[in-house]
Design a protein around this motif. Sequence first.
Motif, mmCIF file in Angstrom:
data_model
loop_
_atom_site.group_PDB
_atom_site.id
_atom_site.type_symbol
_atom_site.label_atom_id
_atom_site.label_comp_id
_atom_site.label_asym_id
_atom_site.label_seq_id
_atom_site.Cartn_x
_atom_site.Cartn_y
_atom_site.Cartn_z
ATOM 1 N N UNK A 80 15.054 7.028 -7.875
ATOM 2 C CA UNK A 80 15.889 7.816 -8.784
ATOM 3 C C UNK A 80 16.349 7.001 -9.990
ATOM 4 N N UNK A 81 16.717 7.720 -11.033
ATOM 5 C CA UNK A 81 17.411 7.090 -12.146
ATOM 6 C C UNK A 81 18.843 6.788 -11.711
ATOM 7 N N UNK A 82 19.519 5.922 -12.436
ATOM 8 C CA UNK A 82 20.902 5.584 -12.093
ATOM 9 C C UNK A 82 21.813 6.806 -12.149
ATOM 10 N N UNK A 83 21.399 7.815 -12.909
ATOM 11 C CA UNK A 83 22.169 9.061 -13.009
ATOM 12 C C UNK A 83 22.028 9.932 -11.763
ATOM 13 N N UNK A 84 21.073 9.571 -10.875
ATOM 14 C CA UNK A 84 20.802 10.389 -9.703
ATOM 15 C C UNK A 84 19.727 11.425 -9.947
ATOM 16 N N UNK A 85 19.212 11.478 -11.178
ATOM 17 C CA UNK A 85 18.147 12.427 -11.482
ATOM 18 C C UNK A 85 16.797 11.871 -11.051
ATOM 19 N N UNK A 86 15.903 12.781 -10.681
ATOM 20 C CA UNK A 86 14.548 12.363 -10.337
ATOM 21 C C UNK A 86 13.717 12.281 -11.617
ATOM 22 N N UNK A 87 13.099 11.132 -11.900
ATOM 23 C CA UNK A 87 12.383 10.973 -13.162
ATOM 24 C C UNK A 87 11.186 11.904 -13.324
ATOM 25 N N UNK A 112 17.718 5.473 4.535
ATOM 26 C CA UNK A 112 19.072 5.112 4.129
ATOM 27 C C UNK A 112 19.970 6.329 3.929
ATOM 28 N N UNK A 113 19.380 7.506 3.735
ATOM 29 C CA UNK A 113 20.206 8.707 3.549
ATOM 30 C C UNK A 113 20.999 9.053 4.811
ATOM 31 N N UNK A 114 20.602 8.504 5.962
ATOM 32 C CA UNK A 114 21.349 8.767 7.196
ATOM 33 C C UNK A 114 22.632 7.939 7.273
ATOM 34 N N UNK A 115 22.683 6.859 6.505
ATOM 35 C CA UNK A 115 23.852 5.991 6.558
ATOM 36 C C UNK A 115 23.888 5.165 7.834
ATOM 37 N N UNK A 116 25.075 4.791 8.241
ATOM 38 C CA UNK A 116 25.263 3.928 9.414
ATOM 39 C C UNK A 116 25.516 4.767 10.652
ATOM 40 N N UNK A 117 24.645 4.619 11.655
ATOM 41 C CA UNK A 117 24.818 5.366 12.907
ATOM 42 C C UNK A 117 25.319 4.470 14.035
ATOM 43 N N UNK A 118 25.785 3.262 13.688
ATOM 44 C CA UNK A 118 26.302 2.307 14.686
ATOM 45 C C UNK A 118 25.242 1.921 15.711
ATOM 46 N N UNK A 119 23.989 1.902 15.282
ATOM 47 C CA UNK A 119 22.900 1.513 16.174
ATOM 48 C C UNK A 119 22.313 2.641 16.976
ATOM 49 N N UNK A 120 22.800 3.853 16.794
ATOM 50 C CA UNK A 120 22.262 5.007 17.519
ATOM 51 C C UNK A 120 21.041 5.583 16.802
ATOM 52 N N UNK A 131 25.798 6.006 2.415
ATOM 53 C CA UNK A 131 26.987 5.230 2.052
ATOM 54 C C UNK A 131 26.726 4.245 0.918
ATOM 55 N N UNK A 132 25.462 3.965 0.651
ATOM 56 C CA UNK A 132 25.114 3.087 -0.464
ATOM 57 C C UNK A 132 24.772 3.949 -1.679
ATOM 58 N N UNK A 133 25.109 3.462 -2.854
ATOM 59 C CA UNK A 133 24.843 4.240 -4.075
ATOM 60 C C UNK A 133 23.375 4.619 -4.188
ATOM 61 N N UNK A 134 22.466 3.693 -3.859
ATOM 62 C CA UNK A 134 21.041 3.980 -3.996
ATOM 63 C C UNK A 134 20.609 5.091 -3.036
ATOM 64 N N UNK A 135 21.236 5.145 -1.850
ATOM 65 C CA UNK A 135 20.891 6.192 -0.885
ATOM 66 C C UNK A 135 21.496 7.536 -1.278
ATOM 67 N N UNK A 136 22.655 7.501 -1.891
ATOM 68 C CA UNK A 136 23.265 8.736 -2.412
ATOM 69 C C UNK A 136 22.354 9.335 -3.483
#
Length: 298
Positions: A80-87, A112-120, A131-136
């Motif tokens: 993605x672009x930094x704006x969140x748009x798909x190029x 990464x879109x799943x975020x942290x599942x505590x190892x599950x 939870x990370x900007x790049x995954x958002x």
Amino acid sequence: MIQEIVKRSRPLPPKSKLIIFGGGFSGQRIASVGRHLGVKVLCSRRREGSKGADFIFNTDQELSNEILEGATHILSCIPPLLSGEDPVLLKLKTQLLNSKKIKWVGYLSTTGVYGDSKGNWVNENTPPNPQQDRSIRRLSCEKQWLDTKLPIQILRLPGIYGPGRSVFESLLNGTTKMIDKPGQVFSRIHVDDIAGSVLFLINLYFQGKTPSIVNVADNLPANNLDVINFAAKIAKKSLPSRVPFEIAQKTMSPMAISFWQENRKVDNKLLCKKLGYSLIYPDFKSGLKNCFLQLKIN
């Protein structure tokens, strides 16, 4: 090896034309497999003269209409672009929507879109919680593609490795770090299985099996130390002492730390059990053996 993927893959329909946006590590491998199967493949890079550049695509210039002319399959590997748009959608959405020949569109995203599942375990029904900007931003692009109503499939990928891009590179140049964080696991996928999965899913799509989201991961999430130790035995290399994560993070970049802040196991049952894809490298051990073999050959 490319022959193994080709042997396992069915050819695409006659006169198929695959356009790959983003000719990096995964894009080039997919392009190579497609060409070995007799498909016309055009692969983009951002700059003139880049390896594997059949055409140039970036948001600063217009794309020639002849590139998309006759395209039957589209795959985007571009972040993605930094704006969140798909190029790709930003520049080409109208052309894609107006096309009468496109039969399948793929978008390489991240687990990464799943975020942290505590190892599950997480699967395609797990609600995204990036939870990370790049995954958002990735999740935003997934939604943009899904909202087009094109024949789209989102492929969510964990850590990608393969020949020339594995733990062996740091082992051989002496930069390996033995970071010890008990309970931490990472899921992985060999680049050959990304290519194999793409071709497999394209063919299944024509059979009416069209899940919109598919995890592409191997069978064995594992601690990073297990991976490094296995590679060191193959390469007959000694290893440095382990360093607790709490100490190691003090000299890590913010990007590196972010990878260690999330702990999840990626479920591949949809791809491998329900849809029937057979992994070429089911775990890091078989995958690393392949990487080491290529090192010896090259």
